[in-house]
Structures are given as C-alpha cells and as structure tokens.
Scaffold this motif. Structure first.
Motif, mmCIF file in Angstrom:
data_model
loop_
_atom_site.group_PDB
_atom_site.id
_atom_site.type_symbol
_atom_site.label_atom_id
_atom_site.label_comp_id
_atom_site.label_asym_id
_atom_site.label_seq_id
_atom_site.Cartn_x
_atom_site.Cartn_y
_atom_site.Cartn_z
ATOM 1 N N SER A 163 13.404 -5.129 24.841
ATOM 2 C CA SER A 163 13.229 -3.730 25.242
ATOM 3 C C SER A 163 13.952 -2.724 24.362
ATOM 4 N N PHE A 164 14.930 -3.161 23.574
ATOM 5 C CA PHE A 164 15.729 -2.213 22.800
ATOM 6 C C PHE A 164 15.215 -2.016 21.377
ATOM 7 N N LEU A 165 14.381 -2.933 20.895
ATOM 8 C CA LEU A 165 13.976 -2.837 19.489
ATOM 9 C C LEU A 165 13.180 -1.580 19.181
ATOM 10 N N GLY A 166 12.330 -1.166 20.129
ATOM 11 C CA GLY A 166 11.535 0.038 19.910
ATOM 12 C C GLY A 166 12.389 1.276 19.718
ATOM 13 N N LEU A 167 13.578 1.301 20.353
ATOM 14 C CA LEU A 167 14.462 2.461 20.241
ATOM 15 C C LEU A 167 15.038 2.588 18.837
ATOM 16 N N PHE A 168 15.259 1.440 18.166
ATOM 17 C CA PHE A 168 15.850 1.466 16.826
ATOM 18 C C PHE A 168 14.797 1.569 15.726
ATOM 19 N N SER A 169 13.534 1.274 16.053
ATOM 20 C CA SER A 169 12.518 1.154 15.000
ATOM 21 C C SER A 169 12.175 2.486 14.339
ATOM 22 N N ALA A 389 18.876 0.753 11.266
ATOM 23 C CA ALA A 389 18.320 -0.410 10.561
ATOM 24 C C ALA A 389 19.057 -1.693 10.926
ATOM 25 N N SER A 390 20.389 -1.623 10.924
ATOM 26 C CA SER A 390 21.161 -2.823 11.262
ATOM 27 C C SER A 390 20.958 -3.215 12.720
ATOM 28 N N GLY A 391 20.813 -2.208 13.597
ATOM 29 C CA GLY A 391 20.537 -2.497 15.007
ATOM 30 C C GLY A 391 19.212 -3.202 15.181
ATOM 31 N N TYR A 392 18.182 -2.729 14.457
ATOM 32 C CA TYR A 392 16.855 -3.355 14.564
ATOM 33 C C TYR A 392 16.888 -4.783 14.040
ATOM 34 N N VAL A 393 17.522 -4.975 12.882
ATOM 35 C CA VAL A 393 17.576 -6.313 12.282
ATOM 36 C C VAL A 393 18.358 -7.272 13.177
ATOM 37 N N GLY A 394 19.495 -6.798 13.700
ATOM 38 C CA GLY A 394 20.315 -7.648 14.561
ATOM 39 C C GLY A 394 19.604 -8.038 15.841
ATOM 40 N N LEU A 395 18.964 -7.050 16.488
ATOM 41 C CA LEU A 395 18.233 -7.336 17.725
ATOM 42 C C LEU A 395 17.029 -8.238 17.462
ATOM 43 N N ALA A 396 16.360 -8.013 16.321
ATOM 44 C CA ALA A 396 15.214 -8.856 15.975
ATOM 45 C C ALA A 396 15.649 -10.302 15.766
ATOM 46 N N ALA A 397 16.812 -10.483 15.158
ATOM 47 C CA ALA A 397 17.324 -11.839 14.936
ATOM 48 C C ALA A 397 17.629 -12.535 16.260
#
Length: 671
Positions: A163-169, A389-397
């Motif tokens: 649910s959080f990835l969309g916020l960082f994208s 960017a780092s938030g998206y990459v971290g959450l995606a991982a």
C-alpha cells in the motif's frame, strides 16, 4: 465515483478576494503544526466509519460514491465541536485551521481508500473457498489449490507491503503535475473549495447549517435502519428489504424499492447520468435480456440448473457484466493514455510562463500575489527525490521478498517486474485523473489479472493473477489519490510535506482498520451468498476473469460469447458517441460501467438510486441554491447513518441475537 462540488464559485471568489486583501499576511502554520493529535484521533474515527460504509457498499452493489466531501465536513464538525467545548471548559485550545482540516480529510481518504483498493470486495475474496464452490468444483480451471481464505494476519501483512509504494512512486513529480501542468484534479479542487469556505466567516455559518442537516439525516437513517431490523427475521426473505412495492411479478425480477437509506443517499450524491445509467442497465438486463434467455432453457443451456451454476443463466449474467466493464475500461484507458501523451507533448512545445499584461488592475495583482504564496508554500517543505526513490526501492525489495510467501504462485521475478513498470502506469493514471477525474485503478488491476493468469497458466495462474491485480490496483490508486490530495493542499495553503505525512499515517491506519472492519463483516454475515444481502458481486467476476485468462472461452454457455461481444462492442460505441457528440446530447448518453452493475446484482438498488436522483432533480428545480448547498449533507447523513447501524447489527449477529419478527409478503390466496 465522483460527486459534484456542493459549494458554488461565488463563495470561492469571495474567499479569494477576502484573502487577497491581506496579501502576504495569510498565516500559514509550520507543516508540523498542521498535523495534530486531535486531528489524528478524528481521522481514525472517521476512517473507521468510512471503511465500514465502503465495505458495505463493496459487498452489496459495488458502487462507491466519493466521500471526500463528507470527510471534510465531518472533520470540520468534530474538531470545531472539540475546540468549542474545550474553550467553554476554560482550556486553551489551538485555533482550527484550514490546513488541519485538509490534513484530516487527506488522512481519512487514505484510510478508507484501502477498503476499496485493498480488494476486500473484489480480488481478495475472489480467492476464498465460497467463491470457488459457487463457480463449481467441476468448472474447468477452477481448482481447489487456487483457494486462499481471508485471515487477518496475511491480509494486514499484504496491505502493509503493497500500500505504500504508490505514495513514493510519483512524489518527485508533484511540482510537474500541480504547478507546471496545472492539472485540474476536479475532486481535489472541489474539496479544497469546500474546506476554504469553512474557514471564512460566511462559509463557517453555512458549514454549521450543513453539519446540522447531516446530523439530522444521519439520526433519521440510523433510527430507520434500526426499526427495519426488528422486522427482518431469520434468513433473507423477510422485512422491508423484500417489500414487493411494484408488484409480485416485478419483485420476482428484482424490481422493487427496498427502503435502503444508503442507496437513496448514493442516488443523491452521484450524478443524474450515473443513476439513470444504472436503471437503464437494470431494465435491459432484468426487464428483457434475462427473461428472454430464461425462455430458452433446455436449448441454450440445460434446464433445472441451480441459480449460481455457471453453465446456466448465471453464466450469462456474470460474463455479460464482465464484457461491459472491460469494454468501458479499455476505451477509457486508451482515451486517457492518448490524452496524457497529447497533453504532455503540447506542454513541452508551448511556452510555460503565463503572459501577463503590464497594466494589471488591483484585483489581478492580488490574485497573482495569492498564487505566489501558494506556490512558495507548496514548494517550501519539499520531499527530497533521493528519499522518495530510496523509499520506493526499499519497499519494493521488501514486497518482492514477502509477496511470494503469501501467494506462492506469484514468484519474486513477477513481483519485481510489476514494480519496474508500475511507476509508468501510476503516472498515466494520475495524469488521467487530473484531466478527467476518472481513477482507473480497477482497470489496471484487471489488466494485471489477464496478463499474469495467462503467463503463469493453469498451475497457480488464478491466484497469481488475483495477487497481481492487488499489486497494480494498490500502486496506481494510491498514487492518484496522493496527487489529488497535493492539489487540495496546494489550494488550501497546506504544506506538501504535511500532505505526504498525513497520507502515510492514513495509509498505515487503513492497513489495520480496513482488514479489521472487513473481518467484522466476514464473521457476522454470510459474505458471498448470491441470495443474501452481502452478495460480494465482484468476487465471482474477478475469479472468473482469472479463470478466463488461464482457460480461454471454451466453457461458456451457448451464444454467451456472441452476446458478450455485442455488449463489449456496444460499450466502445457508447463511449465513442459520448465523446464525439455535442455536450447537449452527450450528457444524456449512458455510462456502460454503471449499466453493467445491475446485470449481475439485480434491479432493486437501481430503483433506490433512481428515487434519490428524482428527489435531487425536483429539489434542484424548486430551490437550486438550497439543493446545491445541502444535497451533499443529506446524502452523507443517509449513507453514514445506515453505515453506523451496520456495526451494532454485526455485533447482534455475532452474538446470535436474531430479529424478533419476520414480515413476509406473498400473493393473496384466492378461493
């Protein structure tokens, strides 16, 4: 579904000129002061209420009206009541600002948005055993291995990891979307106008009257729902919900008024064309098409099949509804992508700076000064690109490692592939929402179903497709909601950082509150029963889409595919006509997506919504200003009151306390 702004431009213009007189003296609190403890408490309460309402609508008819106006209005009411009461007790209270009001509204919308994009009425319960059994164990492609029943643990975990990835994208593009391209985001703009009006002297007076109106109809709706419960007996054939108001023959074909405040409220809050489209769909399907197909029982399909057998009439209902939904979704997706590309290219070739006359009058100068303050406020507390960017990459991982544990057929490389292409889809959806106010999250989700189900195939393709739907819907929906809220924050002089933080907090609330409120329904009611009040209509539709992606069209009943093709093409043609004809004609052309809903569910809620739209139509003719000011409050009160009653009703059901009376209607006996 979107709603029309209940406030008019006269209020907004008065507000702008009032603020412009102060020029740079507009007091804007620091971003940390815009987020308050009282605001978060109110957000949690309203988020819980709106999650209950969203679940109820999701599990009954699947139409979710915009509750942004109700969130802003109720947020204003609760905090204003809090500050007034505390002041009378002698406590020092911090003034309630439009920024705090905006943060509350943002937090609430982020919270209850997960009740929709979380798939509790669609892809998530499409995986459960009841939906599997309704389709049938012998149905090709429907395997017992592709069953995953709801459980609080994995649902909350899944919500947190997707649910959080969309916020960082799309955070780095907030300036481009809101300031450079000046996208409208109609719902976000309307909500900002409403909140701004609350925090002027004249607006506060109107807001007080609206809150009183909302409270009155909320109480009436709650009391009526409580009264109805006493006559609803045991089972689903008793009470006012089964009142044959249009006669027994019409009742047999689901045409009756079921006295539901929620659906009448939806009729008041949804545009007239939506309500009329729903009724037209009900007339076409239950008035003509299903009786016609039923007359061919024994020829087109075996006679004597059960009401939920996909080899019979039930199969036609589901697949014709799917064809209309896909036709409408595909057309709008192509249209919005084309608009996005066209506008993007136009913006790059045009001069971005506005041409301003040197001889500016005083009013123009004031408005430009106000815009300058808005721009500075919006850009002052930015979210660093490296952080997003780092938030998206971290959450995606984290998500790539976690989702295969929850859904084994969804391999890590499929999840990673989803997150590589998701930002581009999120951009398209957010840009399209800014242009048209249409959030096509469910369309992107359906694309995910078909792509992943067909790629993975029979060995787990159904579960993988549904899980991919959840990933796609979550990212593109939350990204569009965030940009909508950035627009609201920009127009209410709110900090972009406070908007982002409130979205994070609201999403975190929703990851817990949405599954918990769904669990209340799941344990108290028979969810998914096609003859019960909580049919969960999209559960069957989404699972069938996944099976269709795996198996193809081979098992459809006779002539079903041909009928589906007719309605799929009809959806495309209707949308095309809507776009190419003049507004005076196109405003009367129905919406295929709205028409599709009663094809599967029935006509009863279409009658209720049409009653709501007739009330609003007459009200607008008799007193347009009053209707514009108060219709949203009346609708919100009706929906919220009935939604609140769901909680004690569920508790009574959990403790096995049944209604004392069964009021039943049948044909009169003749001697």
């Amino acid at each position: 579904m979107g709603t029309e702004n209940p406030m008019n431009l006269e209020i907004t213009e008065a507000l702008l000129s009032n603020e412009s007189e102060k020029n740079i003296e507009i007091e804007i609190p620091p971003w940390k002061d815009q987020i308050t403890i009282r605001g978060l408490v109110v957000s949690a309460l309203l988020g819980t209420l709106f999650c209950v309402i969203t679940h109820k609508l999701n599990l009954t008819v699947g139409i979710i009206p915009s509750l942004n106006v109700a969130a802003g209005l109720l947020g204003f009411f609760f905090v204003k009541s809090w500050t007034t009461f505390s002041s009378k007790l002698g406590f020092h209270v911090t003034p309630f600002t439009r920024q705090e009001n905006t943060v509350i509204q943002t937090c609430v919308v982020a919270c209850y948005g997960l009740a929709f994009s979380g798939g509790f009425g669609s892809y998530m319960i499409a995986m459960d055993e009841k939906t599997y059994k309704l389709i049938g164990a012998d149905y090709p492609g429907n395997r017992i291995e592709d069953v995953k029943n709801p459980a609080l643990g994995w649902m909350i975990g899944f919500m947190f990891v997707v649910s959080f990835l969309g916020l960082f994208s799309l955070v780095p593009l907030r300036k481009v979307m809101v300031l450079d391209y000046k996208l409208t985001y109609p719902s976000g703009t309307a909500t900002a106008m409403l909140i701004n009006s609350f925090h002027t002297n004249s607006g506060a007076e109107l807001a007080g009257k609206q809150v009183h109106c909302l409270g009155k109809y909320l109480s009436l709706s709650f009391c009526w729902s409580c009264f109805k419960w006493f006559f609803s007996g045991v089972g689903d054939s008793c009470g006012f919900d089964n009142f044959p108001s249009l006669g027994m023959l019409a009742f047999k074909n689901t045409f009756y008024f079921d006295f539901s405040p929620t659906y009448v409220g939806c009729g008041l809050i949804c545009p007239h064309i939506v309500n009329c489209s729903v009724l037209l769909g009900a007339i076409i399907s239950w008035g003509f098409l299903w009786p016609f197909i039923a007359a061919h029982a024994g020829d087109w399909y075996p006679d004597g099949l059960g009401s939920s057998d996909f080899k019979g009439l039930y199969g036609y209902k589901v697949f014709v509804a799917i064809s209309l939904i896909l036709g409408d979704g595909l057309y709008n997706l192509i249209k919005i992508v084309a608009l996005t590309v066209k506008e993007f290219c136009n913006k790059r070739t045009k001069e971005s700076l506005p041409i301003i006359s040197e001889n500016q009058d005083g009013e123009t100068s004031k408005l430009l000064m106000e815009q300058k303050v808005k721009d500075e406020t919006f850009l002052k507390d930015g979210i660093p690109t490296w952080f997003a960017a780092s938030g998206y990459v971290g959450l995606a991982a984290i998500s790539t490692a976690t989702i295969p544990m929850i859904f084994p057929p969804m391999k890590w490389y499929f999840v990673l592939g989803s997150y590589v292409i998701a930002p581009a889809l999120a951009f398209c959806n957010s840009y399209g929402t800014g242009l048209t106010d249409w959030n096509l999250a469910s369309t992107y989700g359906k694309i995910g179903i078909f792509v992943f189900a067909s790629v993975i195939g029979g060995n787990g393709g159904v579960i993988a497709g549904l899980a991919a739907c959840g990933v796609m819907m979550s990212i593109v929906s939350t990204a569009a909601d965030l940009m909508q809220d950035f627009k609201t924050g920009y127009l209410t002089f709110s900090s972009a950082k406070s908007m982002f933080v409130s979205q994070l907090v609201g999403t975190a609330m929703g990851c817990v509150i949405a599954p918990l409120t769904f669990w209340l329904f799941w344990t108290a009611f028979d969810i998914g029963d096609p003859n019960g009040p909580y049919k969960a209509p999209y559960a069957i539709i989404f699972r069938e889409m996944a099976i269709l992606g795996v198996e193809g069209f081979s098992e459809l009943p006779k002539h079903c595919l041909a009928i589906c093709c007719v309605f799929f093409v009809s959806a495309l043609i209707i949308n095309l006509l809507k776009d190419v004809t003049p507004t005076k004609i196109s405003q009367f052309i129905p919406i295929p997506m709205a028409m599709a809903i009663p094809f599967y569910i029935g006509a009863y809620f279409a009658i209720d919504m049409f009653v709501g739209t007739v009330i609003l139509f007459v009200w607008e003719r008799l007193n347009p200003k009053e209707a514009e000011d108060y219709s949203g409050a009346v609708a919100s009160g009706l929906i919220c009151g009935d939604g609140i009653w769901t909680i004690p009703s569920a508790i009574l059901s959990i403790f096995r306390i049944n209604p004392p009376i069964c009021m039943y209607f049948g044909p009169s006996l003749t001697s």
